[in-house]
Design a protein around this motif. Structure first.
Motif, PDB file in Angstrom:
ATOM      1  N   PRO A  70       0.427  -1.099  -0.064  1.00  0.00           N
ATOM      2  CA  PRO A  70      -0.069   0.088   0.226  1.00  0.00           C
ATOM      3  C   PRO A  70       0.373   1.582   0.254  1.00  0.00           C
ATOM      4  O   PRO A  70       1.900   1.254   0.607  1.00  0.00           O
ATOM      5  CB  PRO A  70      -0.453   0.035   0.826  1.00  0.00           C
ATOM      6  CG  PRO A  70      -0.680  -1.413   2.280  1.00  0.00           C
ATOM      7  CD  PRO A  70       0.904  -1.546   1.438  1.00  0.00           C
ATOM      8  N   GLY A  72       0.507   6.304  -0.026  1.00  0.00           N
ATOM      9  CA  GLY A  72       0.123   7.039  -0.042  1.00  0.00           C
ATOM     10  C   GLY A  72       0.812   7.758  -0.934  1.00  0.00           C
ATOM     11  O   GLY A  72       0.785   7.662  -1.461  1.00  0.00           O
ATOM     12  N   ALA A  73       1.060   8.892   0.030  1.00  0.00           N
ATOM     13  CA  ALA A  73       2.587   9.562  -1.100  1.00  0.00           C
ATOM     14  C   ALA A  73       3.451   9.223  -1.032  1.00  0.00           C
ATOM     15  O   ALA A  73       4.315  10.166  -1.498  1.00  0.00           O
ATOM     16  CB  ALA A  73       1.742  11.148  -0.305  1.00  0.00           C
ATOM     17  N   GLY A  74       4.498   8.505   0.084  1.00  0.00           N
ATOM     18  CA  GLY A  74       5.340   8.447  -0.697  1.00  0.00           C
ATOM     19  C   GLY A  74       6.565   8.496   0.631  1.00  0.00           C
ATOM     20  O   GLY A  74       7.853   9.058   0.155  1.00  0.00           O
ATOM     21  N   SER A  75       5.679   9.079   1.546  1.00  0.00           N
ATOM     22  CA  SER A  75       7.042  10.556   1.685  1.00  0.00           C
ATOM     23  C   SER A  75       7.632   9.868   3.036  1.00  0.00           C
ATOM     24  O   SER A  75       7.678  10.865   4.288  1.00  0.00           O
ATOM     25  CB  SER A  75       5.726  11.716   2.217  1.00  0.00           C
ATOM     26  OG  SER A  75       5.389  11.639   3.449  1.00  0.00           O
ATOM     27  N   ASN A  76       7.007   8.489   3.469  1.00  0.00           N
ATOM     28  CA  ASN A  76       7.450   7.856   5.146  1.00  0.00           C
ATOM     29  C   ASN A  76       8.930   8.042   5.044  1.00  0.00           C
ATOM     30  O   ASN A  76       9.766   7.830   3.507  1.00  0.00           O
ATOM     31  CB  ASN A  76       6.799   7.072   5.203  1.00  0.00           C
ATOM     32  CG  ASN A  76       7.753   6.021   3.916  1.00  0.00           C
ATOM     33  OD1 ASN A  76       8.924   4.867   4.854  1.00  0.00           O
ATOM     34  ND2 ASN A  76       7.411   5.358   3.041  1.00  0.00           N
ATOM     35  N   GLY A 135       5.393  17.156   8.968  1.00  0.00           N
ATOM     36  CA  GLY A 135       5.829  17.902   8.189  1.00  0.00           C
ATOM     37  C   GLY A 135       5.948  18.489   6.897  1.00  0.00           C
ATOM     38  O   GLY A 135       5.986  19.174   5.737  1.00  0.00           O
ATOM     39  N   THR A 136       5.037  17.373   6.374  1.00  0.00           N
ATOM     40  CA  THR A 136       4.421  16.891   5.035  1.00  0.00           C
ATOM     41  C   THR A 136       2.680  17.244   4.828  1.00  0.00           C
ATOM     42  O   THR A 136       2.712  16.461   3.942  1.00  0.00           O
ATOM     43  CB  THR A 136       4.842  15.365   4.534  1.00  0.00           C
ATOM     44  OG1 THR A 136       4.236  14.500   5.341  1.00  0.00           O
ATOM     45  CG2 THR A 136       6.558  15.072   4.193  1.00  0.00           C
ATOM     46  N   THR A 141      -0.903  11.696   3.342  1.00  0.00           N
ATOM     47  CA  THR A 141      -2.366  11.094   2.960  1.00  0.00           C
ATOM     48  C   THR A 141      -2.415  10.588   3.937  1.00  0.00           C
ATOM     49  O   THR A 141      -1.833  10.625   4.921  1.00  0.00           O
ATOM     50  CB  THR A 141      -2.772   9.980   1.757  1.00  0.00           C
ATOM     51  OG1 THR A 141      -2.029   9.192   2.812  1.00  0.00           O
ATOM     52  CG2 THR A 141      -1.537  10.101   0.467  1.00  0.00           C
ATOM     53  N   SER A 150       1.533   8.863  12.654  1.00  0.00           N
ATOM     54  CA  SER A 150       1.936  10.270  12.404  1.00  0.00           C
ATOM     55  C   SER A 150       2.187  10.909  13.586  1.00  0.00           C
ATOM     56  O   SER A 150       0.886  11.692  14.024  1.00  0.00           O
ATOM     57  CB  SER A 150       2.487  10.769  11.079  1.00  0.00           C
ATOM     58  OG  SER A 150       2.395  10.198   9.875  1.00  0.00           O
ATOM     59  N   GLY A 151       2.601  12.002  13.803  1.00  0.00           N
ATOM     60  CA  GLY A 151       3.128  13.211  14.668  1.00  0.00           C
ATOM     61  C   GLY A 151       2.966  14.546  14.178  1.00  0.00           C
ATOM     62  O   GLY A 151       2.651  14.881  13.271  1.00  0.00           O
ATOM     63  N   THR A 207      -5.625  -0.039   4.561  1.00  0.00           N
ATOM     64  CA  THR A 207      -7.075   1.111   5.504  1.00  0.00           C
ATOM     65  C   THR A 207      -8.074   1.941   3.755  1.00  0.00           C
ATOM     66  O   THR A 207      -7.264   1.856   2.877  1.00  0.00           O
ATOM     67  CB  THR A 207      -6.799   2.602   5.706  1.00  0.00           C
ATOM     68  OG1 THR A 207      -5.862   1.883   6.699  1.00  0.00           O
ATOM     69  CG2 THR A 207      -7.870   2.985   6.227  1.00  0.00           C
TER      70      THR A 207
HETATM   71  C1  FAD Z   1      10.862  16.354   5.506  1.00  0.00           C
HETATM   72  C2  FAD Z   1       9.256  15.421   5.480  1.00  0.00           C
HETATM   73  C3  FAD Z   1       9.073  15.689   6.802  1.00  0.00           C
HETATM   74  C4  FAD Z   1       8.207  15.142   7.779  1.00  0.00           C
HETATM   75  N1  FAD Z   1       7.806  15.367   9.092  1.00  0.00           N
HETATM   76  C5  FAD Z   1       7.387  14.168   9.476  1.00  0.00           C
HETATM   77  C6  FAD Z   1       6.576  15.205  10.639  1.00  0.00           C
HETATM   78  O1  FAD Z   1       6.692  16.142  11.295  1.00  0.00           O
HETATM   79  N2  FAD Z   1       6.054  14.431  12.281  1.00  0.00           N
HETATM   80  C7  FAD Z   1       5.467  12.769  11.150  1.00  0.00           C
HETATM   81  O2  FAD Z   1       5.123  11.951  12.124  1.00  0.00           O
HETATM   82  N3  FAD Z   1       6.194  12.115   9.827  1.00  0.00           N
HETATM   83  C8  FAD Z   1       7.101  13.170   9.088  1.00  0.00           C
HETATM   84  N4  FAD Z   1       7.352  12.812   8.344  1.00  0.00           N
HETATM   85  C9  FAD Z   1       7.009  10.790   7.016  1.00  0.00           C
HETATM   86  C10 FAD Z   1       5.989  10.896   6.951  1.00  0.00           C
HETATM   87  O3  FAD Z   1       5.476  12.344   6.290  1.00  0.00           O
HETATM   88  C11 FAD Z   1       4.690  10.763   7.318  1.00  0.00           C
HETATM   89  O4  FAD Z   1       5.389   9.494   7.848  1.00  0.00           O
HETATM   90  C12 FAD Z   1       3.260  10.346   6.594  1.00  0.00           C
HETATM   91  O5  FAD Z   1       2.490  10.973   7.241  1.00  0.00           O
HETATM   92  C13 FAD Z   1       3.148   9.941   6.120  1.00  0.00           C
HETATM   93  O6  FAD Z   1       2.437   9.666   4.697  1.00  0.00           O
HETATM   94  P1  FAD Z   1       2.288   9.115   3.011  1.00  0.00           P
HETATM   95  O7  FAD Z   1       1.292   9.391   2.528  1.00  0.00           O
HETATM   96  O8  FAD Z   1       3.548   9.777   2.518  1.00  0.00           O
HETATM   97  O9  FAD Z   1       2.517   7.727   3.323  1.00  0.00           O
HETATM   98  P2  FAD Z   1       3.648   6.828   2.656  1.00  0.00           P
HETATM   99  O10 FAD Z   1       4.999   7.408   2.740  1.00  0.00           O
HETATM  100  O11 FAD Z   1       2.464   6.762   1.191  1.00  0.00           O
HETATM  101  O12 FAD Z   1       2.950   4.691   3.679  1.00  0.00           O
HETATM  102  C14 FAD Z   1       3.106   5.260   4.820  1.00  0.00           C
HETATM  103  C15 FAD Z   1       3.295   3.596   5.434  1.00  0.00           C
HETATM  104  O13 FAD Z   1       1.455   3.478   5.362  1.00  0.00           O
HETATM  105  C16 FAD Z   1       1.168   2.468   4.090  1.00  0.00           C
HETATM  106  N5  FAD Z   1       0.044   2.488   3.397  1.00  0.00           N
HETATM  107  C17 FAD Z   1       0.047   3.958   2.678  1.00  0.00           C
HETATM  108  N6  FAD Z   1      -1.811   3.734   3.092  1.00  0.00           N
HETATM  109  C18 FAD Z   1      -2.435   2.562   3.340  1.00  0.00           C
HETATM  110  C19 FAD Z   1      -3.565   2.022   3.571  1.00  0.00           C
HETATM  111  N7  FAD Z   1      -4.339   3.276   2.524  1.00  0.00           N
HETATM  112  N8  FAD Z   1      -3.396   1.502   4.229  1.00  0.00           N
HETATM  113  C20 FAD Z   1      -2.523   0.401   4.807  1.00  0.00           C
HETATM  114  N9  FAD Z   1      -1.529   0.630   4.436  1.00  0.00           N
HETATM  115  C21 FAD Z   1      -0.606   2.104   4.198  1.00  0.00           C
HETATM  116  C22 FAD Z   1       2.167   2.349   3.567  1.00  0.00           C
HETATM  117  O14 FAD Z   1       2.326   0.682   3.031  1.00  0.00           O
HETATM  118  C23 FAD Z   1       3.582   3.030   4.461  1.00  0.00           C
HETATM  119  O15 FAD Z   1       3.686   1.307   5.165  1.00  0.00           O
HETATM  120  C24 FAD Z   1       8.118  13.851   7.277  1.00  0.00           C
HETATM  121  C25 FAD Z   1       8.097  13.288   6.014  1.00  0.00           C
HETATM  122  C26 FAD Z   1       9.331  13.915   5.593  1.00  0.00           C
HETATM  123  C27 FAD Z   1      10.049  13.727   4.331  1.00  0.00           C
END
Ligand code: FAD
Length: 466
Positions: A70, A72-76, A135-136, A141, A150-151, A207
């Motif tokens: 799965p 979302g935005a791949g920002s993890n 921060g993202t 997503t 996420s926090g 989800t």
């Molecule tokens: C510059 C920067 C700053 C950041 N700051 C913070 C911060 O302040 N606090 C913080 O907590 N994080 C932070 N992060 C980390 C990141 O942004 C968070 O974890 C973010 O919320 C991930 O969202 P995403 O949509 O990119 O998820 P993704 O990276 O796409 O996925 C994250 C995880 O969720 C799973 N997933 C995605 N969608 C689903 C779904 N529908 N069902 C089940 N599993 C799913 C994926 O398999 C993966 O394991 C930061 C990252 C960057 C690059």
């Protein structure tokens, strides 16, 4: 290469425009925001738009023994979305509808691909906010951030994602769909499944819908900055603010390396000799209360040997926050690779952790700038290096090992908010012990015995699959 018949079945489920198989189309799904991780092209990228489609994709994956990743935005920042064993990347980019905003119950129901910032923009006219703010927020997503629990900056006062998700719809590895929780503030029916799936990083279920709590937006805020000559004074100020019974919306810290780097990068007039900066913002529904809290914070800062600046209007506030906003971009500009860790310690051990990060940087000869959420002990030691320099990279890995060992020694945890993914899996037993790892495996195998869902993340793969 994926069997053409499987691609055809996937196209029949989601439409051919929602199935990507070309190398160039799939390249950006082979990595995420985590530095220093392997890249892997998936066999196929599928972009569903409904929960029913997700169920059918899972059925096809099961029949053909394909892993599902799965995304979302791949920002993890933990390698959570890298398709280690190839298979299907299930991207939620196009499953991004806000299904309902319910001001009477202070809830919103969304599809998993809704971007956090878009939800906040849609609820702003109602005077409401969804507080979790990684921060993202402009890209991350709701599905991804709930899978990471996420926090963000406001965690100290407002909590993190798990405090806001009230109900979920999940597609299990079996293909079954379950719904639990909902709009009621109280709900003790069954096990607490919401808590189980939040933070499970896509390893226990997928989800497909979320109901989240909203709160009234605070009307007033005041920001201030303390400039410290010692890390000890900064640590004491953090403890003092909480002891004064003020819970700021944000309480951020930056070490000297970060201060110097931000100043060189953004030229905003930061005191480059300072050992630490604290940035604090209080907020609330009454101007009087906000002023009282701000004065209390300023008094604590004053008692801890620091120069204090307070913002008197939004422009001055933005100026103070420019330092924190620039922290990561500035550090990241120092070299070609930037690892952002989130070792977290009890609030009372912040100073020791900051001192340890400086010592670790000196011991291994690596560049580490540390900033983060001082109020909740969640620090981001950020390591900058040249990934093409093998000797330097080896030193960085040793430094990272020691950062996590130190956090655990101080009674902390491997991850305050970025998750385990594949990046931190090797340290898991240091925190959980073998019995903790066994429990993780038991839960994984109860819900996903064939390791179809995000295999190789969070729970180490069993030897037969590794
Ligand atoms: C510059 C920067 C700053 C950041 N700051 C913070 C911060 O302040 N606090 C913080 O907590 N994080 C932070 N992060 C980390 C990141 O942004 C968070 O974890 C973010 O919320 C991930 O969202 P995403 O949509 O990119 O998820 P993704 O990276 O796409 O996925 C994250 C995880 O969720 C799973 N997933 C995605 N969608 C689903 C779904 N529908 N069902 C089940 N599993 C799913 C994926 O398999 C993966 O394991 C930061 C990252 C960057 C690059």
């Amino acid at each position: 290469m994926l069997d053409k018949r499987v691609v055809q079945q996937l196209q029949e489920v989601v439409g051919s425009q929602n199935v990507l198989t070309g190398k160039m189309d799939m390249l950006s799904y082979s990595y995420d925001a985590t530095a220093d991780m392997p890249r892997q092209l998936p066999d196929v990228v599928v972009l569903p738009t409904t929960g029913e489609m997700v169920q059918q994709v899972v059925a096809i994956a099961r029949t053909n023994g394909l892993a599902i990743y799965p995304r979302g935005a791949g920002s993890n920042l933990s390698g959570g979305t890298i398709p280690l064993r190839k298979g299907i990347v299930l991207s939620f980019q196009r499953m991004n509808k806000i299904l309902e905003i319910d001001p009477a119950n202070l809830t919103a129901t969304v599809q998993p691909g809704v971007v956090i910032g878009d939800l906040n923009a849609a609820i702003a006219p109602y005077g409401l906010i969804y507080p979790p703010d990684p921060g993202t927020v402009a890209t991350a997503t709701m599905g991804g951030s709930s899978a990471e629990n996420s926090g963000g900056l406001r965690g100290l006062k407002y909590g993190v994602t798990k405090n806001y998700i009230m109900g979920m719809e999940i597609v299990l590895a079996s293909g079954a769909k379950v719904r639990f929780g909902g709009k009621t503030v109280k709900n003790v029916t069954a096990y607490d499944f919401t808590t189980l799936f939040i933070g499970s990083e896509g390893t226990l279920g997928i989800t497909t819908e979320l109901t989240c709590k909203l709160i009234p937006a605070p009307k007033y805020r005041r920001a201030m900055m303390g400039v410290f000559k010692t890390l000890e004074d900064a640590g004491n100020a953090v403890a003092g603010i909480i002891a004064a019974q003020v819970i700021p919306a944000t309480l951020e810290i930056m070490d000297n390396m970060t201060i110097r780097t931000v100043e060189a990068f953004a030229n905003i007039g930061l005191p480059v000799e300072a050992k630490a900066l604290l940035l604090c913002e209080v907020d609330g529904m009454s101007q009087e209360l906000v002023n009282t809290e701000a004065e209390a914070v300023i008094a604590v800062l004053g008692r801890n040997n620091c120069a204090t600046k307070a913002a008197n209007n939004d422009a001055e506030r933005d100026q103070l926050w420019a330092a924190r906003r620039n922290a990561l971009p500035a550090l990241a500009s120092l070299n070609n690779t930037c690892i952002v860790e989130d070792a977290t310690v009890p609030r009372s051990r912040i100073t020791e952790m900051l001192v340890a990060c400086e010592a670790i940087a000196a011991k291994y000869g690596v560049t580490i700038g540390t900033f983060g959420h001082a109020g909740d002990g969640n620090l981001h030691p950020t390591i900058l290096f040249d990934k093409y320099d093998e000797a330097m990279t080896a030193q960085v890995h040793l430094a990272v090992d020691e950062i996590f060992a130190t956090a655990l020694e101080l009674g902390g945890t491997l991850s305050g908010e970025h998750g385990i993914g594949m990046a931190k899996m090797k340290y898991l037993s240091d925190e959980l012990g073998q019995s903790g790892l066994d429990l993780m495996r038991t839960m994984k195998e109860a819900l996903d015995p064939d390791y179809l869902l995000n295999p190789g993340k969070m729970v180490p793969l069993p030897a037969v699959l590794a």
